[in-house]
Design an enzyme around this catalytic site. Structure first.
Site, short mmCIF file in Angstrom:
data_model
loop_
_atom_site.label_atom_id
_atom_site.label_comp_id
_atom_site.label_asym_id
_atom_site.label_seq_id
_atom_site.Cartn_x
_atom_site.Cartn_y
_atom_site.Cartn_z
N SER A 8 0.86 -1.19 0.00
CA SER A 8 0.00 0.00 0.00
C SER A 8 0.88 1.23 0.00
CB SER A 8 -0.89 0.02 1.25
OG SER A 8 -1.41 1.32 1.41
N HIS A 33 -1.29 -1.42 -4.21
CA HIS A 33 -2.56 -1.04 -3.56
C HIS A 33 -2.59 0.48 -3.41
CE1 HIS A 33 -6.08 -1.97 -1.04
NE2 HIS A 33 -5.65 -1.02 -0.20
N ASP A 35 -4.79 3.55 -1.94
CA ASP A 35 -5.84 3.90 -0.98
C ASP A 35 -6.34 5.33 -1.21
OD1 ASP A 35 -6.11 1.63 0.86
OD2 ASP A 35 -4.01 2.04 1.36
N MET A 37 -8.77 8.27 -0.04
CA MET A 37 -9.52 8.72 1.14
C MET A 37 -9.98 10.15 0.94
SD MET A 37 -6.93 7.28 3.99
CE MET A 37 -6.61 5.54 4.17
N HIS A 67 -8.53 1.13 -3.84
CA HIS A 67 -9.44 0.94 -2.70
C HIS A 67 -10.10 2.29 -2.43
CE1 HIS A 67 -9.66 -0.07 1.91
NE2 HIS A 67 -10.84 0.13 1.37
N MET A 69 -12.23 4.73 -0.55
CA MET A 69 -12.86 5.07 0.74
C MET A 69 -13.43 6.48 0.58
SD MET A 69 -9.84 3.45 3.09
CE MET A 69 -8.67 3.47 1.73
N MET A 138 -11.41 -5.95 5.71
CA MET A 138 -10.59 -4.98 6.44
C MET A 138 -10.23 -5.55 7.82
SD MET A 138 -10.14 -2.31 4.50
CE MET A 138 -9.26 -1.35 5.73
N ASP A 176 -6.63 -6.52 4.31
CA ASP A 176 -6.02 -5.19 4.32
C ASP A 176 -6.04 -4.61 5.73
OD1 ASP A 176 -5.18 -2.61 3.77
OD2 ASP A 176 -6.90 -2.06 2.54
C1 DX5 Z 1 -6.44 1.63 5.66
C2 DX5 Z 1 -5.95 1.26 4.28
C3 DX5 Z 1 -4.85 0.26 4.24
C4 DX5 Z 1 -3.56 0.74 4.87
C5 DX5 Z 1 -2.73 -0.46 5.18
O1 DX5 Z 1 -7.58 2.42 5.52
O2 DX5 Z 1 -7.01 0.70 3.54
O3 DX5 Z 1 -4.62 -0.17 2.90
O4 DX5 Z 1 -2.83 1.58 4.04
O5 DX5 Z 1 -1.61 -0.02 5.89
P1 DX5 Z 1 -0.94 -0.92 7.02
O6 DX5 Z 1 -0.44 -2.17 6.33
O7 DX5 Z 1 0.14 -0.07 7.53
O8 DX5 Z 1 -2.02 -1.25 8.03
ZN ZN Z 2 -6.57 -0.22 1.56
#
Ligand code: DX5
Ligand code: ZN
Length: 222
Positions: A8, A33, A35, A37, A67, A69, A138, A176
């Site tokens: 990620s 990956h 992310d 947000m 991903h 969010m 998750m 994840d």
């Molecule tokens: C959290 C993300 C994850 C995060 C994982 O909302 O979806 O993908 O980046 O990071 P680690 O492996 O550090 O928990």
């Molecule tokens: Zn993620």
């Protein structure tokens, strides 16, 4: 089924993002990956489609696992399809119409993923079987990297894996949050096949070593 390691980039050094992606690919990453947000669905803000555009220009052949969010999610699905995402996953809480959102991803040519939060029961999937290609469990609450792994996620992964078998569908099972060489063996035995890892890879001095330790824990050599 092959096990995929998906670093990620939320945990990468953003001042050197291209080099960081190159380094984890050289170190053996299978998928990146990504992310997204929005400071609305989750209380944090990361990056959007223009960042994927730049990365795809440099890493055209690399599969990116987006991903989302974000809420609402629909316009971001279209934007990330345009940017060349291979996988796009959505949270059912972030849309009034999860089935339509999953169809939209598939119609755009990407694999459609549905995400199950730690506080969401797997029954959220009941009416969606057949509409998704990937299930993302998750093992932390979404919003931040570097959180502590929620242990009860391991039994959730095995329950999800049994449901996939019972439905006789071809669905990838991704985990994840807080994934590391410590818990990846149990997660793979429970049936996970894509492993997202942010801080346990980007926080390591040697990315190759970190990924190798994970692979060895997934498939122990005897
Ligand atoms: C959290 C993300 C994850 C995060 C994982 O909302 O979806 O993908 O980046 O990071 P680690 O492996 O550090 O928990
Ligand atoms: Zn993620």
């Amino acid at each position: 089924m092959k096990h995929l390691i998906a670093p990620s980039i939320l945990a990468a050094d953003f001042a050197r993002l291209g080099e960081e992606v190159q380094s984890v690919l050289d170190a053996g990453a299978d998928v990146i990956h990504f992310d997204v947000m929005d400071n609305h669905y989750v209380p944090n803000l990361s990056f959007g489609p223009v960042v994927l555009d730049s990365l795809k220009r440099r890493f055209n052949d690399t599969p990116f696992d987006v991903h989302l969010m974000v809420k609402p999610v629909e316009s971001m699905i279209d934007a990330f399809l345009n940017s060349g995402a291979s996988y796009i996953s959505i949270h059912p809480e972030a849309t009034e119409h999860p089935d339509a959102a999953l169809n939209r991803i598939r119609r755009g040519g990407a694999k459609a993923g549905i995400v199950v939060n730690p506080g969401t029961p797997l029954s959220v999937l009941d009416s969606l079987w057949g509409a998704f290609d990937l299930m993302l469990i998750m093992s932390v609450n979404p919003g931040f990297g570097g959180q502590r792994f929620i242990k009860r996620s391991i039994s959730k992964v095995s329950e999800a894996s049994k449901m996939i078998q019972a439905h006789a569908v071809d669905v990838l099972l991704e985990i994840d949050g807080g994934v590391s060489a410590e818990n990846i063996g149990s997660l793979s035995r429970a049936g996970a096949n894509i492993f997202v890892a942010g801080s346990s890879i980007f926080g390591a001095d040697d990315y190759s070593q970190a990924i190798l330790e994970m692979r060895n824990a997934i498939e122990p050599r005897v």
